[in-house]
Design a protein around this motif. Structure first.
Motif, PDB file in Angstrom:
ATOM      1  N   ASN A  52       1.014  -1.027  -0.155  1.00 39.05           N
ATOM      2  CA  ASN A  52       0.390   0.196  -0.164  1.00 39.05           C
ATOM      3  C   ASN A  52       0.594   1.725   0.089  1.00 39.05           C
ATOM      4  OD1 ASN A  52      -2.214  -1.702  -0.293  1.00 39.05           O
ATOM      5  ND2 ASN A  52      -2.337  -2.108   1.921  1.00 39.05           N
ATOM      6  N   THR A  53       2.126   0.992   0.175  1.00 40.59           N
ATOM      7  CA  THR A  53       2.980   2.291   0.604  1.00 40.59           C
ATOM      8  C   THR A  53       3.244   2.747  -1.186  1.00 40.59           C
ATOM      9  OG1 THR A  53       4.438   1.552   2.339  1.00 40.59           O
ATOM     10  CG2 THR A  53       5.254   3.068   0.980  1.00 40.59           C
ATOM     11  N   LEU A  54       3.131   1.391  -1.825  1.00 39.02           N
ATOM     12  CA  LEU A  54       3.108   2.047  -3.565  1.00 39.02           C
ATOM     13  C   LEU A  54       2.319   2.838  -3.976  1.00 39.02           C
ATOM     14  CD1 LEU A  54       5.205  -1.093  -4.506  1.00 39.02           C
ATOM     15  CD2 LEU A  54       6.668   0.804  -3.640  1.00 39.02           C
ATOM     16  N   LEU A  55       1.364   2.793  -3.063  1.00 39.51           N
ATOM     17  CA  LEU A  55       0.391   3.642  -3.835  1.00 39.51           C
ATOM     18  C   LEU A  55       0.196   4.895  -3.732  1.00 39.51           C
ATOM     19  CD1 LEU A  55      -2.965   1.052  -2.915  1.00 39.51           C
ATOM     20  CD2 LEU A  55      -1.670   0.972  -4.961  1.00 39.51           C
ATOM     21  N   GLN A  56       1.004   5.488  -2.437  1.00 42.51           N
ATOM     22  CA  GLN A  56       1.214   6.956  -2.713  1.00 42.51           C
ATOM     23  C   GLN A  56       1.848   7.638  -3.499  1.00 42.51           C
ATOM     24  OE1 GLN A  56       0.663   8.293   0.375  1.00 42.51           O
ATOM     25  NE2 GLN A  56       0.056   6.303   0.899  1.00 42.51           N
ATOM     26  N   PRO A  57       1.069   9.100  -3.950  1.00 45.87           N
ATOM     27  CA  PRO A  57       1.825   9.681  -4.836  1.00 45.87           C
ATOM     28  C   PRO A  57       3.077   9.413  -5.630  1.00 45.87           C
ATOM     29  CG  PRO A  57      -0.007  11.088  -3.484  1.00 45.87           C
ATOM     30  CD  PRO A  57       0.523  10.329  -2.875  1.00 45.87           C
ATOM     31  N   PHE A  58       4.153   9.482  -4.887  1.00 41.63           N
ATOM     32  CA  PHE A  58       5.206   9.880  -5.202  1.00 41.63           C
ATOM     33  C   PHE A  58       5.536   8.464  -6.288  1.00 41.63           C
ATOM     34  CE2 PHE A  58       9.606   7.440  -4.719  1.00 41.63           C
ATOM     35  CZ  PHE A  58      10.352   9.408  -4.980  1.00 41.63           C
ATOM     36  N   PHE A  59       5.376   7.494  -5.210  1.00 43.55           N
ATOM     37  CA  PHE A  59       5.125   6.226  -6.024  1.00 43.55           C
ATOM     38  C   PHE A  59       4.455   5.788  -7.037  1.00 43.55           C
ATOM     39  CE2 PHE A  59       7.135   4.821  -2.010  1.00 43.55           C
ATOM     40  CZ  PHE A  59       8.326   4.752  -1.865  1.00 43.55           C
ATOM     41  N   LYS A  60       3.197   6.458  -7.176  1.00 44.32           N
ATOM     42  CA  LYS A  60       2.157   6.799  -7.899  1.00 44.32           C
ATOM     43  C   LYS A  60       2.464   6.822  -9.873  1.00 44.32           C
ATOM     44  CE  LYS A  60      -2.167   5.091  -7.276  1.00 44.32           C
ATOM     45  NZ  LYS A  60      -3.071   4.527  -7.687  1.00 44.32           N
ATOM     46  N   LYS A  61       3.110   7.980  -9.655  1.00 46.53           N
ATOM     47  CA  LYS A  61       4.739   8.652 -10.400  1.00 46.53           C
ATOM     48  C   LYS A  61       5.077   7.241 -11.253  1.00 46.53           C
ATOM     49  CE  LYS A  61       4.483  13.005  -9.017  1.00 46.53           C
ATOM     50  NZ  LYS A  61       5.618  14.233  -8.512  1.00 46.53           N
ATOM     51  N   ARG A  62       5.448   6.626 -10.625  1.00 49.21           N
ATOM     52  CA  ARG A  62       6.400   5.417 -10.777  1.00 49.21           C
ATOM     53  C   ARG A  62       6.405   4.323 -11.423  1.00 49.21           C
ATOM     54  NH1 ARG A  62       8.250   8.807  -8.377  1.00 49.21           N
ATOM     55  NH2 ARG A  62      10.838  10.137  -8.757  1.00 49.21           N
ATOM     56  N   PHE A  63       4.763   3.686 -11.592  1.00 45.32           N
ATOM     57  CA  PHE A  63       3.422   2.437 -11.210  1.00 45.32           C
ATOM     58  C   PHE A  63       4.182   1.627 -11.943  1.00 45.32           C
ATOM     59  CE2 PHE A  63       0.082   0.080  -9.838  1.00 45.32           C
ATOM     60  CZ  PHE A  63       0.646  -0.233  -8.451  1.00 45.32           C
ATOM     61  N   ASP A  64       4.176   2.117 -13.582  1.00 47.50           N
ATOM     62  CA  ASP A  64       4.349   1.221 -14.551  1.00 47.50           C
ATOM     63  C   ASP A  64       5.724   0.570 -14.455  1.00 47.50           C
ATOM     64  OD1 ASP A  64       1.848   1.224 -15.272  1.00 47.50           O
ATOM     65  OD2 ASP A  64       2.528   3.752 -16.564  1.00 47.50           O
ATOM     66  N   THR A  65       6.343   1.398 -13.806  1.00 50.66           N
ATOM     67  CA  THR A  65       8.714   0.807 -14.159  1.00 50.66           C
ATOM     68  C   THR A  65       8.392  -0.294 -12.848  1.00 50.66           C
ATOM     69  OG1 THR A  65       8.709   3.501 -13.174  1.00 50.66           O
ATOM     70  CG2 THR A  65       9.087   3.004 -15.310  1.00 50.66           C
ATOM     71  N   ILE A  66       7.388  -0.384 -11.767  1.00 51.59           N
ATOM     72  CA  ILE A  66       7.692  -1.003 -10.588  1.00 51.59           C
ATOM     73  C   ILE A  66       7.464  -2.565 -11.018  1.00 51.59           C
ATOM     74  CG2 ILE A  66       7.116  -1.804  -8.682  1.00 51.59           C
ATOM     75  CD1 ILE A  66       6.102   0.745  -8.416  1.00 51.59           C
ATOM     76  N   LYS A  67       9.196  -3.327 -10.660  1.00 48.76           N
ATOM     77  CA  LYS A  67       9.064  -4.750 -11.290  1.00 48.76           C
ATOM     78  C   LYS A  67       9.066  -5.329  -9.991  1.00 48.76           C
ATOM     79  CE  LYS A  67      11.041  -4.834 -15.934  1.00 48.76           C
ATOM     80  NZ  LYS A  67      10.841  -3.240 -16.389  1.00 48.76           N
ATOM     81  N   VAL A  68       8.233  -6.221  -9.491  1.00 48.98           N
ATOM     82  CA  VAL A  68       7.351  -6.913  -8.161  1.00 48.98           C
ATOM     83  C   VAL A  68       8.231  -8.404  -8.797  1.00 48.98           C
ATOM     84  CG1 VAL A  68       5.933  -8.027  -6.759  1.00 48.98           C
ATOM     85  CG2 VAL A  68       5.997  -6.209  -7.710  1.00 48.98           C
ATOM     86  N   VAL A  69       8.906  -8.747  -7.848  1.00 49.74           N
ATOM     87  CA  VAL A  69      10.047 -10.246  -7.666  1.00 49.74           C
ATOM     88  C   VAL A  69       9.739 -10.980  -6.359  1.00 49.74           C
ATOM     89  CG1 VAL A  69      11.474  -9.435  -9.437  1.00 49.74           C
ATOM     90  CG2 VAL A  69      12.129  -9.230  -7.049  1.00 49.74           C
ATOM     91  N   GLY A  70       8.707 -10.678  -5.255  1.00 47.51           N
ATOM     92  CA  GLY A  70       8.441 -11.600  -4.413  1.00 47.51           C
ATOM     93  C   GLY A  70       7.563 -10.599  -3.744  1.00 47.51           C
ATOM     94  N   ILE A  71       6.053 -11.617  -3.735  1.00 46.11           N
ATOM     95  CA  ILE A  71       5.357 -11.494  -2.585  1.00 46.11           C
ATOM     96  C   ILE A  71       4.337 -12.302  -1.662  1.00 46.11           C
ATOM     97  CG2 ILE A  71       2.214 -11.105  -2.942  1.00 46.11           C
ATOM     98  CD1 ILE A  71       2.670 -11.135  -5.576  1.00 46.11           C
ATOM     99  N   SER A  72       4.072 -11.938  -0.348  1.00 46.86           N
ATOM    100  CA  SER A  72       4.176 -12.078   0.865  1.00 46.86           C
ATOM    101  C   SER A  72       2.808 -11.505   1.526  1.00 46.86           C
ATOM    102  CB  SER A  72       5.158 -12.671   1.579  1.00 46.86           C
ATOM    103  OG  SER A  72       4.647 -13.732   3.507  1.00 46.86           O
ATOM    104  N   LYS A  73       1.819 -12.357   2.360  1.00 50.74           N
ATOM    105  CA  LYS A  73       0.934 -11.467   3.014  1.00 50.74           C
ATOM    106  C   LYS A  73       1.749 -11.208   4.571  1.00 50.74           C
ATOM    107  CE  LYS A  73      -3.032 -12.710   1.562  1.00 50.74           C
ATOM    108  NZ  LYS A  73      -4.549 -13.577   1.646  1.00 50.74           N
ATOM    109  N   SER A  74       2.540 -11.907   4.852  1.00 51.13           N
ATOM    110  CA  SER A  74       3.061 -11.406   5.961  1.00 51.13           C
ATOM    111  C   SER A  74       5.060 -10.405   6.007  1.00 51.13           C
ATOM    112  CB  SER A  74       3.714 -12.730   7.295  1.00 51.13           C
ATOM    113  OG  SER A  74       3.946 -13.279   7.081  1.00 51.13           O
ATOM    114  N   LYS A  75       5.488  -9.551   6.914  1.00 45.35           N
ATOM    115  CA  LYS A  75       6.558  -9.634   7.498  1.00 45.35           C
ATOM    116  C   LYS A  75       7.794 -10.317   7.646  1.00 45.35           C
ATOM    117  CE  LYS A  75       5.108  -5.570   9.322  1.00 45.35           C
ATOM    118  NZ  LYS A  75       5.528  -3.906  10.093  1.00 45.35           N
ATOM    119  N   LYS A  76       7.049 -11.262   8.023  1.00 43.13           N
ATOM    120  CA  LYS A  76       7.329 -12.299   8.162  1.00 43.13           C
ATOM    121  C   LYS A  76       8.144 -13.413   7.006  1.00 43.13           C
ATOM    122  CE  LYS A  76       8.566 -17.082  11.932  1.00 43.13           C
ATOM    123  NZ  LYS A  76       8.691 -17.479  12.650  1.00 43.13           N
ATOM    124  N   GLY A  77       6.855 -13.426   6.357  1.00 45.34           N
ATOM    125  CA  GLY A  77       6.782 -13.755   4.840  1.00 45.34           C
ATOM    126  C   GLY A  77       7.637 -13.637   4.086  1.00 45.34           C
TER     127      GLY A  77
END
Length: 104
Positions: A52-77
């Motif tokens: 959800n941090t990436l939904l802030q205006p600063f990151f929204k401008k760069r949203f199309d260039t963000i490449k996600v390499v990992g996903i988890s539903k917890s900090k520990k995960g």
């Protein structure tokens, strides 16, 4: 936002991963989701964010260039996903070149 083809995750169900990917690509709010990205500003190796941090205006401008390499539903995960990714890379690539290893 681009989610790489071989995204690393600790989520077992493919249907859940697809559902999360769909929401992420459309910039929807998703509670308790953590992601690993390639560096957004160009420096570094990998970065970890609360999605959800990436939904802030600063990151929204760069949203199309963000490449996600990992996903988890917890900090520990997400830390575990990062650790496994690092171990995989260190076994196959002495230089730890993330982009080459992931084919991005």
């Amino acid at each position: 936002m681009v989610i790489i083809k071989n995204v690393r995750t600790d989520i077992d169900k493919l249907s859940e991963i697809k559902k999360l990917s769909y929401k992420m690509k459309r910039a929807r709010v998703i509670p308790m989701l953590y992601i690993i990205t390639l560096p957004i500003m160009g420096d570094g190796v990998l970065e970890i964010y609360d999605y959800n941090t990436l939904l802030q205006p600063f990151f929204k401008k760069r949203f199309d260039t963000i490449k996600v390499v990992g996903i988890s539903k917890s900090k520990k995960g997400i830390m575990e996903v990062l650790r496994k990714l690092y171990e995989e890379m260190s076994q196959k690539d002495e230089n730890l070149n993330v982009r080459d290893f992931l084919g991005v």
